[in-house]
Design an enzyme around this catalytic site. Structure first.
Site, short mmCIF file in Angstrom:
data_model
loop_
_atom_site.label_atom_id
_atom_site.label_comp_id
_atom_site.label_asym_id
_atom_site.label_seq_id
_atom_site.Cartn_x
_atom_site.Cartn_y
_atom_site.Cartn_z
N HIS A 1 0.87 -1.17 0.00
CA HIS A 1 0.00 0.00 0.00
C HIS A 1 0.91 1.23 0.00
CE1 HIS A 1 -2.82 2.93 1.79
NE2 HIS A 1 -3.79 2.12 1.41
N ASP B 1 2.87 -4.33 8.13
CA ASP B 1 1.70 -3.48 7.95
C ASP B 1 0.48 -4.37 8.17
OD1 ASP B 1 -0.58 -2.31 6.90
OD2 ASP B 1 0.41 -1.49 5.13
N GLN C 1 -4.70 -4.77 7.16
CA GLN C 1 -5.72 -5.71 6.66
C GLN C 1 -5.65 -7.06 7.38
OE1 GLN C 1 -8.13 -4.79 4.80
NE2 GLN C 1 -7.35 -2.89 3.94
N LYS D 1 -10.56 0.32 10.70
CA LYS D 1 -10.82 -0.88 9.88
C LYS D 1 -11.20 -2.07 10.75
CE LYS D 1 -7.37 0.37 6.40
NZ LYS D 1 -8.08 0.83 5.22
N CYS E 1 -4.91 2.57 -3.63
CA CYS E 1 -3.66 3.07 -3.03
C CYS E 1 -2.52 2.08 -3.20
CB CYS E 1 -3.84 3.42 -1.55
SG CYS E 1 -4.97 4.77 -1.30
N1 PMP Z 1 -1.95 -0.49 4.58
C1 PMP Z 1 -2.92 -1.22 4.04
C2 PMP Z 1 -2.62 -2.63 3.59
C3 PMP Z 1 -4.20 -0.68 3.89
O1 PMP Z 1 -5.17 -1.42 3.35
C4 PMP Z 1 -4.45 0.64 4.33
C5 PMP Z 1 -5.80 1.28 4.18
N2 PMP Z 1 -6.41 1.08 2.94
C6 PMP Z 1 -3.39 1.37 4.91
C7 PMP Z 1 -2.16 0.76 5.02
C8 PMP Z 1 -3.55 2.77 5.39
O2 PMP Z 1 -4.41 2.84 6.48
P1 PMP Z 1 -4.85 4.24 7.08
O3 PMP Z 1 -5.39 5.05 5.94
O4 PMP Z 1 -5.89 3.90 8.09
O5 PMP Z 1 -3.64 4.87 7.67
#
Ligand code: PMP
Length: 408
Positions: free
Chosen positions: A122, A199, A202, A225, A363
């Site tokens: 991401h 990270d 998910q 999430k 993203c």
């Molecule tokens: N890493 C992953 C794998 C994600 O799916 C996301 C959110 N789509 C993020 C990081 C970023 O999370 P946040 O916007 O809550 O900081």
């Protein structure tokens, strides 16, 4: 007994309609909905206890501080940390990774050093490392993603070596539904004297997570999430590594003593919590963790795996559909494309039927490029979704395919 009908009754928003149809919410990878218990925890905090934390000696300040620290303990326990000293509240995964890239990266990276990432990161676990390596002269290497959506571990063995200072990888993909063997990557990192960052944006909401079992040094996730409020997430780090790191942001609470020309730092985790934190949101995240623990993360995982497999099978029946990612061991995420149907058009058409999915690059622009497409549609399931919702989704996708196919 996992009773999805009963679970759904605890989420007020799931009772609403969109365009005259019952809401089918399949955008959980972007953010989850909130149970009554979390909403009530926020209301109760503001109605009964609200005060700034740590600095006051009056009753409300003490109550708010105790609730905030209790939330820290709950989150630490939830991810299997030995205690809460390594648990830092942040705004979410993005801020957590930026914290490490800044506070650890600037102090420890030099020219010639390498950070190993994967092609499936991401942007939140890519851009902070681009900034850190540009500032320090270190360089980035990438573990390739194979066509089935899994990581090429042979290539990882080759890439992770004496120059590697940190390996950073998503635990579960927000596009491919892959669960990565981050424990194996942590071993490779440690064999070479490097650190491992996971990270968990998910994974923490969907799988049982144990940072000690994973063997990672940093673990980042977002509260919103995993049933919690927006504005709060966390970074867990090995305490002895956090101790050695410089602060990220300067200001109130992260200090011990301040002089005109220099200051000294508070103990961890407070050293990384500058200024007034998102107190109510952290308490709300504590309530979300209570809720997830009451359901049991094994049961959540089982429900989502069953639903994910069912959805995969049903969607595969749609003519000409391409579904991305591995066939087995998936999380409840389905990224797909149909020829002749632009993902944005599909989302719009499904919205008319009250079905919320997402379309775009999620993203993950480098990964989407690696898949050879401009965008995908993505349905993502959570603990409150049902087979009936999968059926409604697949029926709507089938109708959309027929509708657009007629113009082709
Ligand atoms: N890493 C992953 C794998 C994600 O799916 C996301 C959110 N789509 C993020 C990081 C970023 O999370 P946040 O916007 O809550 O900081």
């Amino acid at each position: 007994m996992y009773d999805v009908a009963e679970i759904r009754r605890e989420f007020p928003i799931l009772g609403r309609e969109v365009n005259g149809k019952p809401l089918v919410y399949l955008d959980n990878a972007a953010t989850s909905q909130k149970p009554r218990r979390v909403i009530d925890a926020l209301t109760e905090h503001y109605e009964q206890h609200n005060a700034n934390i740590k600095r006051g000696v009056h009753r409300l300040a003490e109550e708010s501080t105790a609730a905030y620290e209790e939330a820290r303990e709950k989150v630490a326990r939830f991810i299997g940390a030995a205690d809460a000293t390594g648990l830092v509240f942040t705004r979410g995964t993005t801020e957590s990774i930026n914290l490490v890239a800044y506070a650890w990266g600037r102090k420890n990276l030099r020219e010639g050093d390498e950070i190993v990432l994967t092609e499936s990161e991401h942007h939140s676990n890519l851009v902070p490392w681009q900034i850190a390596t540009q500032a320090t002269g270190a360089r980035l290497r990438f573990i390739p993603v194979r066509d089935d959506g899994t990581l090429d571990l042979n290539e990882a063995e080759r890439l992770i070596g004496p120059k590697t200072k940190l390996v950073a990888c998503i635990h579960a993909s927000n596009v491919l539904a892959t669960v990565n063997t981050v424990g194996r990557l942590a071993e490779m990192a440690h064999e070479n004297g490097a650190l491992m960052l996971v990270d968990g944006a998910q994974s923490a909401p969907h799988l049982p997570v144990d940072v000690q079992e994973l063997g990672c040094d940093f673990f980042a996730a977002s509260g919103h999430k995993m049933l919690g409020p927006t504005g709060v997430g966390f970074l867990w780090g090995q305490p002895e590594i956090l101790e050695e790191m410089d602060p990220f942001l300067g200001g109130g609470e992260m200090i011990r003593e301040v002089h005109l020309y220099h200051s000294t730092w508070n103990d961890i985790p407070h050293k990384f919590e500058a200024g007034t934190m998102n107190v109510a949101q952290a308490i709300g995240l504590g309530a979300a963790v209570d809720y997830l623990e009451d359901l049991g993360m094994e049961s959540v995982r089982e429900h989502e795996q069953r639903l994910g497999e069912y959805a995969y099978r049903r969607l595969s029946e749609v003519e000409d559909v391409t579904i991305y990612g591995p066939e087995d061991g998936r999380t409840g995420i389905l990224s797909f494309n149909l020829p002749e149907v632009h993902p944005h058009d599909l989302s719009q058409l499904l919205d008319e039927e009250g079905i919320a999915i997402r379309s775009g690059h999620h993203c993950c622009q480098p990964l989407i490029r690696r898949l050879g497409v401009a965008a995908t549609s993505r349905a993502s399931f959570y603990l409150y979704n049902t087979e009936e919702e999968v059926d409604a989704f697949v029926a709507a996708v089938t109708r959309a395919r027929e509708f657009f196919g007629a113009f082709a």
